[in-house]
Design a protein around this motif. Structure first.
Motif, PDB file in Angstrom:
ATOM      1  N   ILE A 124       0.862  -1.173   0.000  1.00 39.56           N
ATOM      2  CA  ILE A 124       0.000   0.000   0.000  1.00 39.56           C
ATOM      3  C   ILE A 124       0.902   1.229   0.000  1.00 39.56           C
ATOM      4  CG2 ILE A 124      -1.818   1.222   1.239  1.00 39.56           C
ATOM      5  CD1 ILE A 124      -2.485  -1.405   2.599  1.00 39.56           C
ATOM      6  N   THR A 125       0.532   2.260  -0.745  1.00 35.88           N
ATOM      7  CA  THR A 125       1.369   3.451  -0.803  1.00 35.88           C
ATOM      8  C   THR A 125       0.622   4.650  -0.282  1.00 35.88           C
ATOM      9  OG1 THR A 125       0.702   3.892  -3.070  1.00 35.88           O
ATOM     10  CG2 THR A 125       2.680   2.573  -2.752  1.00 35.88           C
ATOM     11  N   ALA A 126       1.370   5.545   0.326  1.00 29.80           N
ATOM     12  CA  ALA A 126       0.766   6.740   0.940  1.00 29.80           C
ATOM     13  C   ALA A 126       1.516   7.983   0.507  1.00 29.80           C
ATOM     14  CB  ALA A 126       0.838   6.623   2.461  1.00 29.80           C
ATOM     15  N   SER A 127       0.858   9.148   0.632  1.00 25.92           N
ATOM     16  CA  SER A 127       1.537  10.401   0.296  1.00 25.92           C
ATOM     17  C   SER A 127       2.256  10.931   1.526  1.00 25.92           C
ATOM     18  CB  SER A 127       0.538  11.440  -0.198  1.00 25.92           C
ATOM     19  OG  SER A 127      -0.216  11.927   0.857  1.00 25.92           O
ATOM     20  N   LYS A 128       3.490  11.326   1.327  1.00 30.73           N
ATOM     21  CA  LYS A 128       4.307  11.804   2.428  1.00 30.73           C
ATOM     22  C   LYS A 128       4.211  13.314   2.539  1.00 30.73           C
ATOM     23  CE  LYS A 128       8.757  10.979   4.546  1.00 30.73           C
ATOM     24  NZ  LYS A 128      10.002  10.264   4.443  1.00 30.73           N
ATOM     25  N   LYS A 129       3.819  13.811   3.687  1.00 33.26           N
ATOM     26  CA  LYS A 129       3.694  15.241   3.905  1.00 33.26           C
ATOM     27  C   LYS A 129       5.069  15.787   4.280  1.00 33.26           C
ATOM     28  CE  LYS A 129      -0.662  14.799   3.205  1.00 33.26           C
ATOM     29  NZ  LYS A 129      -1.218  15.179   1.910  1.00 33.26           N
ATOM     30  N   ASN A 130       5.840  16.164   3.269  1.00 33.31           N
ATOM     31  CA  ASN A 130       7.217  16.550   3.467  1.00 33.31           C
ATOM     32  C   ASN A 130       7.504  17.796   2.661  1.00 33.31           C
ATOM     33  OD1 ASN A 130       9.967  16.533   3.985  1.00 33.31           O
ATOM     34  ND2 ASN A 130      10.141  14.329   3.722  1.00 33.31           N
ATOM     35  N   LYS A 455      -4.003  -2.191  -6.157  1.00 32.33           N
ATOM     36  CA  LYS A 455      -3.263  -2.983  -5.175  1.00 32.33           C
ATOM     37  C   LYS A 455      -1.834  -2.465  -5.010  1.00 32.33           C
ATOM     38  CE  LYS A 455      -1.713  -7.727  -4.260  1.00 32.33           C
ATOM     39  NZ  LYS A 455      -1.732  -9.121  -4.735  1.00 32.33           N
ATOM     40  N   TYR A 456      -1.205  -2.070  -6.099  1.00 33.81           N
ATOM     41  CA  TYR A 456       0.178  -1.598  -6.060  1.00 33.81           C
ATOM     42  C   TYR A 456       0.304  -0.167  -6.596  1.00 33.81           C
ATOM     43  CZ  TYR A 456       1.369  -6.464  -5.210  1.00 33.81           C
ATOM     44  OH  TYR A 456       1.451  -7.727  -4.691  1.00 33.81           O
ATOM     45  N   GLY A 457      -0.663   0.704  -6.320  1.00 34.34           N
ATOM     46  CA  GLY A 457      -0.557   2.081  -6.789  1.00 34.34           C
ATOM     47  C   GLY A 457      -1.924   2.654  -7.119  1.00 34.34           C
TER      48      GLY A 457
END
Length: 806
Positions: A124-130, A455-457
């Motif tokens: 699972i992929t998530a957005s990084k708050k950076n 599933k992958y994106g």
């Protein structure tokens, strides 16, 4: 390139092995069924850390068998699913850092007597708050953190940000001004459809964040080869009544840096700045109402340029162009968010902007030894720009988290009402000229965007349709001994039609990331001009072109990542670039558009690297851009005249190759720093063009190359009791400009802010160009002439401001 830059660049490379990992979160959702695909309500979902089985999150499924887990940080986990009468299932899950919402593939529970199925690992992929996005394609900065530029305009706020420089009133990314500027993700008349405009008059107090996107994906318009700057306006969504009010005042041009040439009116000093602002929000149940209003009044020494022109026949002319400017810019945005239900939202908003500009200018011309005044050109510009924008957007959320459909419509009206009055004093006579320009721009935008987690994106796709028209009328009013080219006036009509479709696929597993996109645009431009124009005729073009983008990344570990990018973009000439009417804001360097101008296509490749550590991060990017049909201004003269005509042309091929490094380090609880270094090689191949106005003449140039760059250092001190201090140092190395060079520039900004009234109030004091060192020095070589210039325009400003949250 001077020694300071050469010494600093290796230092940037040395320190470019240092930075900070920041927290990311994701909402993961899924569905639980039996082998027969029947939904299973009230199933228990537990997420545990893989390394030590620590409980992370838990929930139960609803009547449809669906569940959501929120606030999950990227890591390795085990997902446990259980329900009375069914076998408990566990499976490993890797949560990445690319998508904010992800869908877990349907989990099928097996009843006790049935055979257990094999369960695959899930990514699972998530957005990084950076500050720098985990994909290395975007940098996000809070305007509130830029203490040394608080209270000014958006343009002033940008000039201290890493990767951005400001030249001639335009922002540049990595030394290139072909930048598309968005407001809340949309092109607007306030910032320009295509080429940027108006940034120096938009109050920074209206802005929440600024995003810098060097490698845009296919979901963005293809215009702007250097990248995209997205300005995000303030908008609150807290329950009940809340908001923020502020007031800023300041003074600029604290003293005269260079005395005027004889016989002209005084230049502005001690110029006032006043900026009240208000942001109000009310939210209750399904409705959120918001209002943002700002007024920025400034008096500015907008230009103070001293020029020496030398002609091959020995003629030397010295001049000064001084422009005292009064500007009042009012902008307001209001709207309503209606959450129809938990799956459907409708937002309707409007924006109004009014920009009033009064310029009072003087331009004296003397012979080489200053013994005789050849001419005095005095002018008054009265300009009013009015912008009205209406937006409607609808969002449908499907049952899976992050699975959304967005539909939007945007209408923009922008009027440019400009009046110029000139007094032309010659040794034996004088005269008064004038012109009036009226331009009404209307733009209709319609878009549909669809996002589906996988599933992958995820996949992203959509369509966009734009219809834009700009009828323009120029009326020249000649006086005695007029210098205006009256025959070059009249009417012109610009029409633009652009339908586009795009698709984007994002993939991620534990080691690899990939993004592949394609945007297909059809563009039709038609420019109809006055049939009696002595030089230009109606013209236009159309094309259908693909604009691909690609990104491939490899994660060495949780702290190190490499990425490679490729994209193809275009810079279409904007209406002002092809506008046929001569512009006389400089009496003897006259700017004219070119209807025969064609788009500039650019291919870009980039290799990026990011390393995080507990107290900082390092980001480095090696990039190369190569453009065909490079758009640039060409200055030339015609026989028996000292007037210079600057006309846009397609100059052939150009290349940018460079290295950018950002080092961010928290040194202690009190002190942190951000160092940004950018060095690049700029090359424009030899070319030959023909300028048609005011009469045909040919210009040829040899290949130009230069190694240039810039260095910025932001020093931030966080003291106790809400006291913050910032010092910013900026150095810009010499660079090439069309037909010439611009010399090095340096400035230092400083600011301090203090939280008061239990954190609800804030006071700040800042100074831009504290040492008053920013001077624009240029040299230019044309066929038959050369000129040098030094512009001592206003750069030093002191501001004091207060804001209060309620």
């Amino acid at each position: 390139m001077n020694k300071a830059a050469l010494l600093f660049f290796p230092a940037c490379i040395m320190v470019s092995s240092l930075v900070s990992a920041q927290t990311a979160s994701v909402t993961a959702s899924g569905r639980i069924t039996g082998i027969d695909k029947t939904a299973l309500p009230y199933a228990h979902i537990i997420l545990k850390e893989e390394k030590d089985s620590t409980f992370t999150a838990g929930t139960i499924t609803n009547e449809e068998g669906r569940f959501s887990l929120t606030g999950i940080q990227p890591d390795h986990y085990v997902l446990e699913t259980s329900l009375i009468g069914y076998k408990t299932q566990t499976q490993p899950i890797f949560i990445g850092s690319l998508s904010e919402f992800l869908e877990i593939p349907t989990i099928e529970l097996v009843q006790q007597q049935e055979t257990e199925n094999k369960i695959e690992a899930i990514t699972i992929t998530a957005s990084k708050k950076n500050e720098i996005d985990n994909r290395l394609d975007k940098k996000t900065y809070s305007v509130a953190d830029n203490i040394s530029q608080s209270g000014g305009s958006v343009l002033q706020s940008m000039q201290n940000l890493p990767g951005i420089t400001v030249q001639d009133g335009k922002v540049q990314l990595r030394g290139n001004d072909k930048v598309t500027v968005l407001i809340d993700g949309k092109q607007t008349a306030l910032t320009g459809f295509g080429s940027q405009t108006g940034l120096d008059n938009i109050p920074a107090s209206a802005i929440d964040k600024i995003e810098i996107i060097n490698n845009p994906s296919s979901k963005y318009d293809a215009n702007g080869n250097a990248g995209i700057i997205n300005i995000i306006m303030k908008k609150n969504k807290q329950n009940g009544w809340n908001g923020k009010a502020g007031f800023t005042t300041g003074l600029g041009s604290l003293w005269v840096r260079k005395e005027n040439l004889p016989t002209i009116r005084p230049q502005y000093t001690l110029t006032p700045k006043i900026n009240p602002s208000l942001s109000v929000n009310y939210r209750k149940n399904k409705v959120n109402i918001f209002l943002q209003a700002d007024n920025l009044y400034t008096e500015t020494l907008n230009k103070n340029e001293f020029v020496t022109r030398t002609y091959d026949n020995g003629t030397v002319i010295s001049s000064q162009l001084k422009r005292n400017r009064n500007t009042n810019f009012f902008t307001t945005k209001a709207g309503i968010d209606w959450n129809i239900d938990h799956q459907n939202t409708l937002t309707i908003s409007g924006m109004y902007g009014s920009e009033k500009i009064i310029d009072r200018g003087d331009q004296p011309f003397f012979n080489g030894d200053m013994s005789q005044r050849l001419r005095l050109w005095q002018f008054l510009e009265d300009e009013l720009k009015t912008t009205v924008m209406g937006t409607a957007s609808y969002q449908h959320k499907f049952k899976e988290a992050g699975h959304v459909l967005n539909v939007g419509f945007n209408y923009t009206f922008h009027r440019e009402d400009e009046k110029y009055f000139y007094d032309n004093y010659l040794p034996s006579s004088s005269g008064t000229d004038a012109f009036k320009l009226l331009s009404d721009e209307q733009v209709y935008d319609f878009n549909v965007d669809y996002v589906k987690p996988l599933k992958y994106g995820r996949i992203e796709t959509g369509i966009k349709l734009r219809n834009r028209s700009i009828p323009t009328n120029m009326n020249f009013i000649p006086g005695t001994n007029s210098v205006l080219d009256v025959s070059a006036g009249g009417k012109a009509d610009y029409k633009e039609f652009i339908p586009a479709v795009y698709g984007n696929y994002v993939f991620e597993n534990e080691k690899w990331e990939a993004e592949l996109g394609l945007r297909l645009e059809y563009v039709k431009i038609q420019y109809d001009v006055n049939p009696n124009h002595p030089t230009y005729k109606s013209d236009g073009y159309n094309y259908t072109q693909p604009f691909p983008n690609f990104r491939l990344a490899y994660k060495l570990d949780d702290r190190n990542k490499f990425s490679i990018f490729y994209n193809r973009r275009v810079d279409r000439p904007n209406e002002v670039d092809i506008r046929i009417f001569p512009k006389y804001d400089d009496a003897e360097i006259i700017k004219v558009g070119n209807p025969a101008l064609r788009p500039q296509f650019t291919n870009s490749v980039e290799l990026g690297y990011k390393r995080n550590w507990d107290s900082g991060y390092l980001y480095s990017a090696l990039y190369h851009r190569f453009a065909n049909g490079t758009i640039t201004r060409i200055s030339s003269i015609v026989p028996d005249s000292t007037l210079i005509y600057a006309i846009f042309q397609n100059a052939g091929k150009s290349y940018y190759t460079g290295l950018e490094t950002i080092w961010n380090q928290k040194v202690s609880d009190i002190y942190s720093l951000n160092v940004n270094g950018n060095i690049y090689r700029n090359q424009i191949d030899a070319f030959t063009v023909q300028n048609l106005y005011p009469q045909p003449n040919t210009f040829s140039a040899d290949r130009q190359t230069a190694i240039s760059g810039n260095i910025k250092m932001n020093n931030v001190f966080h003291f106790s009791k809400g006291l913050d201090l910032q010092f910013t140092l900026v150095y810009l190395a010499p660079d090439i400009i069309p037909q010439g060079r611009i010399q090095s520039r340096f400035s230092m900004d400083a600011g301090v802010k203090k939280a008061i009234q239990k954190g609800k109030g804030e006071l700040f004091l800042n100074a831009t160009d504290l040492l008053n060192t920013m001077v624009i020095q240029k040299s230019l070589q044309g066929n038959g002439f050369a000129y040098t210039s030094n512009d001592y325009y206003e750069t030093q400003v002191l501001r004091l401001g207060y804001s209060y949250k309620f």
